[in-house]
Motif scaffolding. Structure first.
Motif, PDB file in Angstrom:
ATOM      1  N   GLU A  66       0.713  -1.425  -0.062  1.00  0.00           N
ATOM      2  CA  GLU A  66       0.055   0.130   0.029  1.00  0.00           C
ATOM      3  C   GLU A  66       0.869   1.067  -0.093  1.00  0.00           C
ATOM      4  O   GLU A  66       1.862   1.377   0.540  1.00  0.00           O
ATOM      5  CB  GLU A  66      -0.812   0.156   1.305  1.00  0.00           C
ATOM      6  CG  GLU A  66      -2.095   1.073   1.328  1.00  0.00           C
ATOM      7  CD  GLU A  66      -3.010   0.916   2.389  1.00  0.00           C
ATOM      8  OE1 GLU A  66      -4.011   1.617   2.473  1.00  0.00           O
ATOM      9  OE2 GLU A  66      -2.886  -0.041   3.343  1.00  0.00           O
ATOM     10  N   ALA A  68       0.822   5.683   0.250  1.00  0.00           N
ATOM     11  CA  ALA A  68       0.177   6.945   0.082  1.00  0.00           C
ATOM     12  C   ALA A  68       0.962   7.871  -0.381  1.00  0.00           C
ATOM     13  O   ALA A  68       1.474   9.005   0.066  1.00  0.00           O
ATOM     14  CB  ALA A  68      -0.215   7.173   1.564  1.00  0.00           C
ATOM     15  N   GLU A  83       3.496  11.291   3.295  1.00  0.00           N
ATOM     16  CA  GLU A  83       3.515  10.190   2.609  1.00  0.00           C
ATOM     17  C   GLU A  83       3.538   8.929   3.374  1.00  0.00           C
ATOM     18  O   GLU A  83       4.542   9.043   4.480  1.00  0.00           O
ATOM     19  CB  GLU A  83       4.194  10.220   1.268  1.00  0.00           C
ATOM     20  CG  GLU A  83       4.113  11.352   0.397  1.00  0.00           C
ATOM     21  CD  GLU A  83       5.071  11.825  -0.669  1.00  0.00           C
ATOM     22  OE1 GLU A  83       4.666  12.584  -1.546  1.00  0.00           O
ATOM     23  OE2 GLU A  83       6.203  10.987  -0.415  1.00  0.00           O
ATOM     24  N   GLY A 177      -5.168   4.851  -6.513  1.00  0.00           N
ATOM     25  CA  GLY A 177      -4.895   6.072  -5.506  1.00  0.00           C
ATOM     26  C   GLY A 177      -5.396   7.188  -5.955  1.00  0.00           C
ATOM     27  O   GLY A 177      -5.379   7.620  -7.248  1.00  0.00           O
ATOM     28  N   ARG A 182      -7.501  11.925  -1.339  1.00  0.00           N
ATOM     29  CA  ARG A 182      -6.428  11.110  -0.293  1.00  0.00           C
ATOM     30  C   ARG A 182      -6.799   9.873   0.033  1.00  0.00           C
ATOM     31  O   ARG A 182      -6.267   9.281   0.978  1.00  0.00           O
ATOM     32  CB  ARG A 182      -6.375  12.124   0.920  1.00  0.00           C
ATOM     33  CG  ARG A 182      -5.823  13.549   0.838  1.00  0.00           C
ATOM     34  CD  ARG A 182      -4.359  13.608   0.497  1.00  0.00           C
ATOM     35  NE  ARG A 182      -3.784  14.898   0.544  1.00  0.00           N
ATOM     36  CZ  ARG A 182      -3.736  16.023  -0.405  1.00  0.00           C
ATOM     37  NH1 ARG A 182      -3.915  15.718  -1.618  1.00  0.00           N
ATOM     38  NH2 ARG A 182      -3.327  16.967  -0.100  1.00  0.00           N
ATOM     39  N   ARG A 183      -7.213   8.930  -1.263  1.00  0.00           N
ATOM     40  CA  ARG A 183      -7.244   7.531  -0.745  1.00  0.00           C
ATOM     41  C   ARG A 183      -6.220   6.845  -1.485  1.00  0.00           C
ATOM     42  O   ARG A 183      -5.530   7.203  -2.476  1.00  0.00           O
ATOM     43  CB  ARG A 183      -8.568   7.163  -1.885  1.00  0.00           C
ATOM     44  CG  ARG A 183      -9.755   7.575  -1.409  1.00  0.00           C
ATOM     45  CD  ARG A 183     -10.887   7.066  -2.133  1.00  0.00           C
ATOM     46  NE  ARG A 183     -12.143   7.688  -1.469  1.00  0.00           N
ATOM     47  CZ  ARG A 183     -12.850   7.068  -0.580  1.00  0.00           C
ATOM     48  NH1 ARG A 183     -12.691   5.758  -0.094  1.00  0.00           N
ATOM     49  NH2 ARG A 183     -13.991   7.594  -0.051  1.00  0.00           N
ATOM     50  N   THR A 184      -5.614   5.945  -0.785  1.00  0.00           N
ATOM     51  CA  THR A 184      -4.205   5.189  -0.904  1.00  0.00           C
ATOM     52  C   THR A 184      -4.537   4.252  -2.190  1.00  0.00           C
ATOM     53  O   THR A 184      -5.663   3.842  -2.561  1.00  0.00           O
ATOM     54  CB  THR A 184      -3.819   4.354   0.214  1.00  0.00           C
ATOM     55  OG1 THR A 184      -4.938   3.269   0.549  1.00  0.00           O
ATOM     56  CG2 THR A 184      -3.871   5.411   1.305  1.00  0.00           C
ATOM     57  N   GLN A 186      -3.749   0.657  -3.109  1.00  0.00           N
ATOM     58  CA  GLN A 186      -3.707  -0.717  -2.432  1.00  0.00           C
ATOM     59  C   GLN A 186      -3.404  -2.020  -3.453  1.00  0.00           C
ATOM     60  O   GLN A 186      -3.900  -1.930  -4.444  1.00  0.00           O
ATOM     61  CB  GLN A 186      -4.749  -0.865  -1.482  1.00  0.00           C
ATOM     62  CG  GLN A 186      -5.950  -1.080  -2.096  1.00  0.00           C
ATOM     63  CD  GLN A 186      -7.024  -1.037  -1.070  1.00  0.00           C
ATOM     64  OE1 GLN A 186      -7.054  -1.277   0.154  1.00  0.00           O
ATOM     65  NE2 GLN A 186      -8.371  -1.512  -1.543  1.00  0.00           N
ATOM     66  N   THR A 195      -7.752   1.253  -5.723  1.00  0.00           N
ATOM     67  CA  THR A 195      -7.658   2.762  -5.036  1.00  0.00           C
ATOM     68  C   THR A 195      -8.818   2.275  -3.699  1.00  0.00           C
ATOM     69  O   THR A 195      -9.751   1.613  -3.869  1.00  0.00           O
ATOM     70  CB  THR A 195      -8.535   3.721  -5.797  1.00  0.00           C
ATOM     71  OG1 THR A 195      -7.804   4.322  -6.659  1.00  0.00           O
ATOM     72  CG2 THR A 195      -8.570   4.942  -4.672  1.00  0.00           C
ATOM     73  N   TYR A 196      -8.417   2.676  -2.371  1.00  0.00           N
ATOM     74  CA  TYR A 196      -8.952   2.326  -1.416  1.00  0.00           C
ATOM     75  C   TYR A 196     -10.399   2.568  -1.504  1.00  0.00           C
ATOM     76  O   TYR A 196     -10.397   4.021  -1.602  1.00  0.00           O
ATOM     77  CB  TYR A 196      -8.303   2.681  -0.292  1.00  0.00           C
ATOM     78  CG  TYR A 196      -8.720   2.711   1.287  1.00  0.00           C
ATOM     79  CD1 TYR A 196      -9.057   1.250   1.707  1.00  0.00           C
ATOM     80  CD2 TYR A 196      -9.522   3.737   1.866  1.00  0.00           C
ATOM     81  CE1 TYR A 196      -9.847   0.986   2.974  1.00  0.00           C
ATOM     82  CE2 TYR A 196     -10.343   3.368   2.971  1.00  0.00           C
ATOM     83  CZ  TYR A 196     -10.371   2.462   3.609  1.00  0.00           C
ATOM     84  OH  TYR A 196     -10.955   1.982   4.929  1.00  0.00           O
ATOM     85  N   GLY A 206      -7.139   4.695   3.988  1.00  0.00           N
ATOM     86  CA  GLY A 206      -6.285   3.722   3.858  1.00  0.00           C
ATOM     87  C   GLY A 206      -6.260   2.886   5.083  1.00  0.00           C
ATOM     88  O   GLY A 206      -7.032   2.804   5.895  1.00  0.00           O
TER      89      GLY A 206
END
Length: 223
Positions: A66, A68, A83, A177, A182-184, A186, A195-196, A206
């Protein structure tokens, strides 16, 4: 018969104590010197891995799980600089990653894992940028310096022998992402990126140090 003056005894005792103290100081200095020499030797043994390689990633034990790359949410006082990178151990045994390296495309990130670094069986390892504040409420396993670009970037993890364990490329964009939300980014069980897509946990979109969540599904992609 003879008599030893009290002052003479006290003086001898004091001299003995001072000698012991000097010996202890000398011994401590020698031990510190030996420690520094050992540290220097370890650093010399570390071979810096170049990002550029023709190898294919092994995906055998440790993967980049994962990322960020977009940073954190302003709702909890975070910025694009917050990050973090999460690794996962796919094996059913602990993996010693001492001497392994995380390297970014322009090599402004080149983090070498210190001696004793280990990921438990099926477990996670969290790296946070610059300090331990990038993921509120979750402690980092280690910190690194350097930044990930939002485009035209790449990230690779190498073993201590510079064998490529895993990679993810942004060419020009990351495979998943979102910077705006601001979705991580993964990994799923098939090692594909998504994307989370679940709700925020402590304002983090995340799953640092835990199993990844469901993938984000856009309404315009649903029939």
């Amino acid at each position: 018969n003879y008599t030893i003056k009290t002052g003479t005894v006290a003086k001898a005792k004091k001299e003995t104590q001072e000698t012991k103290k000097e010996t202890s100081v000398v011994k401590l200095k020698e031990e510190k010197k030996e420690e520094k020499q050992k540290e220097k030797a370890v650093k010399q043994e570390v071979r810096e891995c170049s990002f550029n390689t023709s190898q294919s990633p092994s995906h055998r034990e440790v993967i980049i799980n994962e990322v960020a790359w977009m940073g954190g949410s302003s709702g909890v006082g975070l910025t694009a600089n917050d990050e973090w990178i999460e690794l996962k151990n796919l094996a059913n045994k602990p993996i010693d990653i001492s001497g392994w390296q995380i390297v970014s495309q322009d090599e402004n990130i080149q983090a070498v894992f210190k001696s004793g670094s280990e990921i438990p069986a099926g477990g996670f390892y969290l790296l946070e940028r610059s300090n331990d504040n990038s993921v509120p409420g979750v402690s980092a396993d280690t910190m690194y310096t350097g930044a990930l670009a939002n485009t035209n970037e790449g990230l690779r993890i190498f073993t201590s022998n510079c064998n490529l364990a895993d990679e993810v490329m942004a060419g020009p964009d990351w495979p998943a992402g979102e910077a705006a939300s601001r979705r991580t980014m993964q990994r799923d069980s098939s090692l594909n990126w998504s994307t989370y897509g679940a709700h925020a946990i402590s304002s983090i979109f995340g799953t640092p140090r835990t199993e990844n969540g469901p993938a984000l599904v856009r309404e315009d992609t649903v029939n």
